[in-house]
Write a protein that holds these residues in place. Sequence first.
Motif, PDB file in Angstrom:
ATOM      1  N   PRO A  94       0.826  -1.209   0.000  1.00  0.00           N
ATOM      2  CA  PRO A  94       0.000   0.000   0.000  1.00  0.00           C
ATOM      3  C   PRO A  94       0.856   1.253   0.000  1.00  0.00           C
ATOM      4  N   THR A  95       0.267   2.353  -0.453  1.00  0.00           N
ATOM      5  CA  THR A  95       0.946   3.633  -0.316  1.00  0.00           C
ATOM      6  C   THR A  95       0.906   4.024   1.156  1.00  0.00           C
ATOM      7  N   LEU A  96       1.972   4.644   1.622  1.00  0.00           N
ATOM      8  CA  LEU A  96       2.061   4.987   3.032  1.00  0.00           C
ATOM      9  C   LEU A  96       1.236   6.227   3.344  1.00  0.00           C
ATOM     10  N   GLU A  97       0.578   6.177   4.491  1.00  0.00           N
ATOM     11  CA  GLU A  97      -0.213   7.282   4.991  1.00  0.00           C
ATOM     12  C   GLU A  97       0.090   7.432   6.470  1.00  0.00           C
ATOM     13  N   LEU A  98      -0.197   8.597   7.017  1.00  0.00           N
ATOM     14  CA  LEU A  98       0.042   8.808   8.443  1.00  0.00           C
ATOM     15  C   LEU A  98      -1.000   8.112   9.296  1.00  0.00           C
ATOM     16  N   ASN A  99      -2.248   8.141   8.901  1.00  0.00           N
ATOM     17  CA  ASN A  99      -3.315   7.536   9.692  1.00  0.00           C
ATOM     18  C   ASN A  99      -3.767   6.233   9.058  1.00  0.00           C
ATOM     19  N   GLY A 100      -4.114   5.279   9.903  1.00  0.00           N
ATOM     20  CA  GLY A 100      -4.687   4.037   9.414  1.00  0.00           C
ATOM     21  C   GLY A 100      -3.686   2.996   8.963  1.00  0.00           C
ATOM     22  N   MET A 101      -2.413   3.205   9.214  1.00  0.00           N
ATOM     23  CA  MET A 101      -1.409   2.241   8.755  1.00  0.00           C
ATOM     24  C   MET A 101      -1.183   1.109   9.756  1.00  0.00           C
ATOM     25  N   GLY A 102      -1.660   1.235  10.986  1.00  0.00           N
ATOM     26  CA  GLY A 102      -1.402   0.220  12.000  1.00  0.00           C
ATOM     27  C   GLY A 102      -1.903  -1.150  11.589  1.00  0.00           C
ATOM     28  N   LEU A 103      -3.165  -1.252  11.212  1.00  0.00           N
ATOM     29  CA  LEU A 103      -3.727  -2.537  10.814  1.00  0.00           C
ATOM     30  C   LEU A 103      -3.085  -3.052   9.530  1.00  0.00           C
TER      31      LEU A 103
END
Length: 122
Positions: free
Chosen positions: A75-84
């Motif tokens: 996936p493309t990296l994002e600040l929010n929502g990457m934990g799962l």
Amino acid sequence: LLTQTVPKLVVQPLVENSLKFGTSQAPPWRIDVIGVLTDTGWHIEVRDNGGGFAPDKLARLQARLASLEKDSSLPTLELNGMGLLNIYLRLNLIYGGHKIFEIRNLPEGGASVRVGGLLNKE
């Protein structure tokens, strides 16, 4: 389950998410961490009695995971929502098609995330 090696930083973000989102409603709050060992594998479920996943967010996350599973892409990296997604990717690297990664809302309210994989047979 204490003898099974669990990939690092798999359980901690799930508990952190339960604390962050599961306590957004009025108490009493409850977070359960349940570990299970079978003859062939292990899994850990983190569940809470909070508001659960918003249906649209849960659908988007499940669609994104299905896309990753189909395309084997990152996936493309994002600040929010990457934990799962980060947990999913690590389990996929270690266990491939034998990983367990399930997210759902509980019928009685709250959310559940279950992760796991095959046992190390050494």
